[in-house]
Write an enzyme that holds these catalytic residues in place. Structure first.
Site, mmCIF file in Angstrom:
data_model
loop_
_atom_site.group_PDB
_atom_site.id
_atom_site.type_symbol
_atom_site.label_atom_id
_atom_site.label_comp_id
_atom_site.label_asym_id
_atom_site.label_seq_id
_atom_site.Cartn_x
_atom_site.Cartn_y
_atom_site.Cartn_z
ATOM 1 N N CYS A 1 41.808 27.353 50.266
ATOM 2 C CA CYS A 1 43.020 26.637 49.845
ATOM 3 C C CYS A 1 43.608 25.796 50.970
ATOM 4 C CB CYS A 1 44.048 27.630 49.319
ATOM 5 S SG CYS A 1 44.505 28.892 50.525
ATOM 6 N N SER B 1 44.702 28.401 40.531
ATOM 7 C CA SER B 1 44.966 26.989 40.250
ATOM 8 C C SER B 1 46.422 26.755 39.831
ATOM 9 C CB SER B 1 44.026 26.514 39.153
ATOM 10 O OG SER B 1 44.246 27.292 37.991
ATOM 11 N N LYS C 1 43.317 42.113 39.018
ATOM 12 C CA LYS C 1 42.340 41.414 38.171
ATOM 13 C C LYS C 1 41.641 40.353 39.006
ATOM 14 C CE LYS C 1 42.214 37.782 35.520
ATOM 15 N NZ LYS C 1 40.794 37.435 35.750
ATOM 16 N N PRO C 2 40.389 40.616 39.365
ATOM 17 C CA PRO C 2 39.653 39.599 40.109
ATOM 18 C C PRO C 2 39.151 38.501 39.174
ATOM 19 C CG PRO C 2 38.256 41.519 39.733
ATOM 20 C CD PRO C 2 39.592 41.836 39.111
ATOM 21 N N GLU D 1 50.563 31.528 44.496
ATOM 22 C CA GLU D 1 49.925 30.924 45.672
ATOM 23 C C GLU D 1 48.858 29.981 45.138
ATOM 24 O OE1 GLU D 1 50.786 31.524 48.760
ATOM 25 O OE2 GLU D 1 51.835 33.438 48.777
ATOM 26 N N ASN E 1 37.329 32.388 45.116
ATOM 27 C CA ASN E 1 36.774 31.952 46.411
ATOM 28 C C ASN E 1 36.857 33.012 47.502
ATOM 29 O OD1 ASN E 1 39.581 31.515 46.339
ATOM 30 N ND2 ASN E 1 39.487 30.018 47.983
HETATM 31 P P1 NAD Z 1 41.786 29.957 38.621
HETATM 32 O O1 NAD Z 1 43.205 29.579 38.363
HETATM 33 O O2 NAD Z 1 40.751 29.401 37.711
HETATM 34 O O3 NAD Z 1 41.627 31.557 38.506
HETATM 35 C C1 NAD Z 1 42.371 32.442 39.304
HETATM 36 C C2 NAD Z 1 42.572 33.751 38.565
HETATM 37 O O4 NAD Z 1 43.446 33.554 37.455
HETATM 38 C C3 NAD Z 1 41.292 34.325 37.972
HETATM 39 O O5 NAD Z 1 41.363 35.735 38.065
HETATM 40 C C4 NAD Z 1 41.332 33.855 36.541
HETATM 41 O O6 NAD Z 1 40.564 34.662 35.667
HETATM 42 C C5 NAD Z 1 42.813 33.923 36.232
HETATM 43 N N1 NAD Z 1 43.304 32.964 35.250
HETATM 44 C C6 NAD Z 1 42.847 31.697 35.049
HETATM 45 N N2 NAD Z 1 43.607 31.084 34.107
HETATM 46 C C7 NAD Z 1 44.550 31.980 33.727
HETATM 47 C C8 NAD Z 1 45.613 31.942 32.780
HETATM 48 N N3 NAD Z 1 45.855 30.852 32.069
HETATM 49 N N4 NAD Z 1 46.384 33.026 32.654
HETATM 50 C C9 NAD Z 1 46.149 34.140 33.396
HETATM 51 N N5 NAD Z 1 45.152 34.244 34.300
HETATM 52 C C10 NAD Z 1 44.355 33.169 34.452
HETATM 53 O O7 NAD Z 1 41.475 29.640 40.137
HETATM 54 P P2 NAD Z 1 40.105 29.756 40.970
HETATM 55 O O8 NAD Z 1 39.195 28.655 40.569
HETATM 56 O O9 NAD Z 1 39.585 31.134 40.924
HETATM 57 O O10 NAD Z 1 40.672 29.473 42.438
HETATM 58 C C11 NAD Z 1 40.764 28.170 42.964
HETATM 59 C C12 NAD Z 1 42.188 27.747 43.192
HETATM 60 O O11 NAD Z 1 42.915 28.749 43.877
HETATM 61 C C13 NAD Z 1 42.261 26.507 44.084
HETATM 62 O O12 NAD Z 1 43.207 25.611 43.562
HETATM 63 C C14 NAD Z 1 42.714 27.060 45.423
HETATM 64 O O13 NAD Z 1 43.397 26.123 46.226
HETATM 65 C C15 NAD Z 1 43.618 28.170 44.972
HETATM 66 N N6 NAD Z 1 43.813 29.169 46.030
HETATM 67 C C16 NAD Z 1 45.029 29.235 46.612
HETATM 68 C C17 NAD Z 1 45.260 30.140 47.645
HETATM 69 C C18 NAD Z 1 46.610 30.223 48.316
HETATM 70 O O14 NAD Z 1 46.828 31.178 49.054
HETATM 71 N N7 NAD Z 1 47.512 29.290 48.113
HETATM 72 C C19 NAD Z 1 44.211 30.974 48.067
HETATM 73 C C20 NAD Z 1 42.974 30.880 47.439
HETATM 74 C C21 NAD Z 1 42.791 29.970 46.408
#
Ligand code: NAD
Length: 476
Positions: free
Chosen positions: A251, A196, A145-146, A217, A122
């Site tokens: 978030c 997540s 890693k984005p 986070e 996001n």
């Molecule tokens: P996501 O968990 O699907 O992916 C985030 C990152 O982790 C990506 O780079 C993804 O490729 C990687 N990833 C996913 N599963 C993984 C695993 N099992 N092992 C290692 N890496 C993995 O999240 P998203 O959909 O990109 O982001 C949305 C979530 O992020 C929402 O829940 C949002 O609230 C949260 N978020 C939190 C903050 C904060 O500061 N607290 C900020 C932004 C987003």
């Protein structure tokens, strides 16, 4: 996969090994040198049209948000951390001891080595390179890693890093999905993860196996508590912005409103009218489109569930499956509805009517999350007192979202919203290991030698007596 590789087919192990080698020099550089390099990078990013363009193209966010939320944030976090606060946080300092007044400890902050920054989709800049700034400034190498959905801003930052002449391999970008994230957690010296809850749990467990630190986070269910004495019009305006900015994919967005019943009608009507006026799509949109079809369908399911339990649809809703969900407002949402409890992370604003402030506190603290939120009241003391009772890492009084841009104040989550924090000069120290070196104070040599002879073998009765006397005096 035995040998995870990134998008350039490079084995992750090789990337981390080169980052480790480069860190040896970067970690030795002075704070001033590293700070100068990062400030040059901020200057380049500030005017880089490609950076803004790829933020807009990949996320569909309006230019105002790409520049105002992401690029401006990056400039601000670099300005703050490279300034006096950051320099002080990482400077070696001296500590004294009551028991050994002739000695002092010099405490230094050594970088951990290679930090893996794993970012969400996001905020491709703010929560990706933005979170690499503190570990880099602290002397670590970073492998970023984005999200595979939004790699463009990270690629662009790598290009700018090279253009301003910062050292190769100290900052690298690897692309791929979860398998690349896992490989980083298995090889780096620290993980800084944003995303997540499920992925955060998995990475924290992996990091735990290796006894390396992991900052997580994660998601939230941030409440906006509107008390009867609030400026209802201002609160409604903030609710609309806080819920629909970033297409609701922020978030700390307003995930739910808890409004006192006596002002709920006026509040809901104002929110409805303002939401209907929002522009989605077109030349100058206020609201973009959710990142994925899965996000959109999750939101639709939450809306359906709330309606089935008696909520009223005030704006939005509908649309064929997979299409962009318009900004949607639900009123009279019940506390048992899924949308009152699960993270929505999309353009839906649920309004729950509460009897009083106590009910708002109870509902807030019943959540498994504890990330952010806001309290609205004309009585600032009362709002602050109420805020202190909430399970939440940070809060705003009479505002929303802006707490994230307060980069001098720590920001992190409680409960399922994560562990560790970013922001504040103290966050820099998370990326370091403290090292304490205890030595004699200059000029205290003879006394120090005498004390050394008293405290070791052989243990003597008169030293034991002296110890008893000292304990009596010191800890009376
Ligand atoms: P996501 O968990 O699907 O992916 C985030 C990152 O982790 C990506 O780079 C993804 O490729 C990687 N990833 C996913 N599963 C993984 C695993 N099992 N092992 C290692 N890496 C993995 O999240 P998203 O959909 O990109 O982001 C949305 C979530 O992020 C929402 O829940 C949002 O609230 C949260 N978020 C939190 C903050 C904060 O500061 N607290 C900020 C932004 C987003």
């Amino acid at each position: 996969m035995d040998d995870p590789r990134d998008a350039n087919h490079q084995p992750i192990e090789d990337v981390v090994a080169s980052a480790r080698e480069a860190q040896a020099h970067w970690g030795q550089a002075s704070f001033g040198d590293r700070a100068r390099g990062l400030r040059a990078l901020a200057s380049a990013a500030r005017v880089d049209a490609d950076l803004v363009r790829c933020l807009i193209e990949e996320t569909g966010k309006p230019e105002y948000e790409a520049l105002g939320f992401e690029v401006a944030y990056l400039c601000e976090v670099i300005r703050y951390l490279t300034g006096r606060a950051g320099r002080r946080a990482l400077a070696e300092n001296s500590r004294s001891s009551l028991i050994f007044p002739h000695k002092r400890a010099r405490v230094g902050w050594k970088p951990r080595g290679v930090v893996a920054v794993i970012g969400p989709g996001n905020f491709p800049l703010l929560n990706n390179f933005g979170d690499a700034v503190a570990p880099l400034l602290a002397g670590n190498s970073v492998v970023l890693k984005p999200s595979p959905r939004t790699p463009g801003a990270s690629r662009r930052m790598l290009a700018l890093w090279r253009e301003v002449g910062l050292p190769d391999s100290v900052f690298q970008v690897v692309e791929g999905g979860p398998e690349v994230g896992r490989a980083l957690a298995d090889t780096c010296d620290m993980v800084f993860f944003t995303g997540s809850v499920a992925a955060g749990r998995e990475l924290a467990a992996r990091a735990g196996e290796r006894l390396i630190p992991c900052v997580a986070e994660l998601g939230g269910k941030s409440p906006m508590i509107v008390l009867a004495d609030a400026d209802v019009e201002a609160a409604a305006r903030a609710a609309v912005w806080g819920a629909f900015a970033g297409t609701g994919q922020i978030c700390i967005r307003v995930e739910r409103v808890l409004v006192e019943s006596s002002v709920a009608d006026a509040f809901a009507e104002s929110v409805r009218a303002q939401t209907m006026a929002l522009r989605q799509g077109g030349e100058e949109p206020d609201v973009g489109v959710s990142l994925s079809a899965a996000d959109r369908e999750r939101c639709r399911a939450l809306v359906e569930d709330a309606l089935a339990r008696g909520a009223r649809l005030l704006a939005g809703g509908g649309g064929p499956p997979g299409s962009a969900l318009p900004p949607t407002v639900l009123d009279r949402v019940t506390a048992d509805a899924r949308i009152a409890n699960e993270e929505t992370f999309g353009p839906v604003l649920p309004i729950l009517r509460v009897a009083d402030a106590e009910e708002a506190v109870r509902l807030t603290n019943a959540s498994p999350f504890g990330l952010s939120g806001s309290v609205w009241s004309r009585d600032r003391d009362r709002a602050r007192e109420l805020g202190r009772r909430l399970v939440s890492g940070s809060l705003c009084i009479n505002d929303v979202l802006v707490n994230y841009f307060f980069v001098s104040a720590p920001f992190g989550g409680m409960r399922a919203s994560g562990m560790g924090f970013r922001h504040g000069a103290e966050a820099l120290r998370q990326f370091c290991v403290p090292q304490s070196i205890v030595e004699d104070r200059p000029g205290w040599g003879p006394l120090a030698a005498w004390v050394r002879r008293q405290i070791g073998f052989p243990y003597r009765k008169r030293v034991l007596e002296a110890l008893r006397f000292l304990m009596k005096v010191l800890y009376r």
